[in-house]
Design a protein around this motif. Structure first.
Motif, mmCIF file in Angstrom:
data_model
loop_
_atom_site.group_PDB
_atom_site.id
_atom_site.type_symbol
_atom_site.label_atom_id
_atom_site.label_comp_id
_atom_site.label_asym_id
_atom_site.label_seq_id
_atom_site.Cartn_x
_atom_site.Cartn_y
_atom_site.Cartn_z
ATOM 1 N N ILE A 1 -7.674 8.174 -2.701
ATOM 2 C CA ILE A 1 -7.632 7.382 -3.933
ATOM 3 C C ILE A 1 -6.864 6.085 -3.714
ATOM 4 N N ALA A 2 -5.697 6.173 -3.069
ATOM 5 C CA ALA A 2 -4.876 4.981 -2.841
ATOM 6 C C ALA A 2 -5.593 3.982 -1.946
ATOM 7 N N PHE A 3 -6.182 4.466 -0.850
ATOM 8 C CA PHE A 3 -6.893 3.569 0.057
ATOM 9 C C PHE A 3 -8.113 2.951 -0.624
ATOM 10 N N SER B 1 0.419 9.360 7.035
ATOM 11 C CA SER B 1 1.366 10.311 7.631
ATOM 12 C C SER B 1 2.630 10.447 6.804
ATOM 13 N N THR B 2 2.900 9.479 5.909
ATOM 14 C CA THR B 2 4.107 9.555 5.082
ATOM 15 C C THR B 2 3.994 10.610 3.997
ATOM 16 N N ILE B 3 2.790 11.098 3.727
ATOM 17 C CA ILE B 3 2.617 12.167 2.732
ATOM 18 C C ILE B 3 2.050 13.412 3.415
ATOM 19 N N LEU C 1 0.827 -1.201 0.000
ATOM 20 C CA LEU C 1 0.000 0.000 0.000
ATOM 21 C C LEU C 1 0.861 1.251 0.000
ATOM 22 N N LEU C 2 1.991 1.221 0.693
ATOM 23 C CA LEU C 2 2.872 2.396 0.734
ATOM 24 C C LEU C 2 3.379 2.739 -0.662
ATOM 25 N N VAL C 3 3.715 1.729 -1.443
ATOM 26 C CA VAL C 3 4.163 1.963 -2.819
ATOM 27 C C VAL C 3 3.040 2.578 -3.639
ATOM 28 N N GLN C 4 1.820 2.101 -3.445
ATOM 29 C CA GLN C 4 0.682 2.648 -4.185
ATOM 30 C C GLN C 4 0.453 4.115 -3.831
ATOM 31 N N PHE D 1 2.728 6.265 -2.807
ATOM 32 C CA PHE D 1 3.807 7.042 -3.399
ATOM 33 C C PHE D 1 3.634 7.176 -4.910
ATOM 34 N N LEU D 2 3.161 6.097 -5.562
ATOM 35 C CA LEU D 2 2.946 6.168 -7.005
ATOM 36 C C LEU D 2 1.904 7.222 -7.361
ATOM 37 N N ILE D 3 0.854 7.310 -6.548
ATOM 38 C CA ILE D 3 -0.205 8.284 -6.832
ATOM 39 C C ILE D 3 0.224 9.689 -6.442
ATOM 40 N N TYR D 4 0.840 9.840 -5.267
ATOM 41 C CA TYR D 4 1.164 11.176 -4.757
ATOM 42 C C TYR D 4 2.386 11.772 -5.460
#
Length: 244
Positions: free
Chosen positions: A102-104, A173-175, A67-70, A72-75
């Motif tokens: 969107i990612a979630f 929280s990573t974004i 999910l973290l990769v997804q 980052f790919l979107i953001y």
């Protein structure tokens, strides 16, 4: 070890602000993900191999990548394309809040679609044959038989999926989003009290999860109340086999 209760009391309102953002992320992504998962599940349960191919690829990708990769790919990834920066979608894709939604949504839709697909295939064939015998159209059969029965079957597993989504929401929280985890990290950077603040954040997650679990149990009892129906004593006295 000295436990500083004062820092928890002082910064607890900021953690509560993070609770509302966390609930928003889980609610909107869960709702949108469910709306997307239903047609995906119906396509996956289809007997047409061409119709199953597209949702299979979608589900394979979102279940097979972190999910973290997804996120980052979107953001971060969307901003790399000039055509996106100049499109009407850019005001949405440049905001971390909507990128997280969107990612979630896309992630939980993939998992939920597989859960619903399994529930659809678990519906007794006799019920579907009875619907055909009554002359129901395909759309009417899906609306009155397939989806209600599938939701009753899938509800416990879907509740678990939303609990997992609640815990995964901490990745927002990573974004730069200040959900519970993001707020906790910001407070810790100022106070240098990671144990107290993360413990308080963990308690908040536990409370939210407890409310969600209780709500789904009540909803499950309501939707599956026919399974808990007890035969009246007078009918059981006439024929004990009717109790089974």
């Amino acid at each position: 070890m000295n436990w500083d209760w004062n820092v928890i009391i002082e910064y607890f309102p900021r953690l509560i602000d993070g609770v509302w953002l966390t609930l928003e992320l889980v609610f909107f992504s869960g709702l949108l993900g469910l709306l997307l998962a239903v047609p995906l599940a119906l396509m996956r349960a289809s007997h047409n191999p061409w119709l199953r191919a597209l949702p299979f690829g979608y589900i394979f990708f979102f279940r097979g990548t972190p999910l973290l990769v997804q996120i980052f790919l979107i953001y971060y990834g969307a901003s790399q394309f000039e055509v996106i920066r100049e499109s009407v979608l850019w005001p949405i894709l440049r905001e971390p809040y909507w990128c997280a939604i969107i990612a979630f949504t896309l992630n939980t839709a993939a998992y939920s679609a597989e859960l619903i697909r399994g529930a659809i295939q678990a519906i007794p064939k006799g019920e579907l044959e009875a619907a055909d015998a009554f002359g129901m159209s395909r759309v009417l059969k899906i609306r009155r038989i397939v989806l209600p029965r599938a939701f009753g079957i899938v509800l416990p597993a879907y509740g678990n999926e939303l609990i997992l989504m609640l815990k995964s929401s901490s990745l927002a929280s990573t974004i730069t989003l200040l959900d519970i985890t993001g707020a906790a990290r910001t407070i810790i950077a100022r106070t240098y009290t990671p144990l107290e603040i993360f413990a308080a954040a963990g308690v908040l997650y536990l409370l939210i999860a407890a409310v969600m679990i209780g709500s789904f149990r009540l909803l499950e009892k309501r939707l599956n109340r026919h399974q808990h129906y007890k035969m009246p004593a007078e009918l059981a006295a006439v024929d004990p086999r009717m109790v089974d």
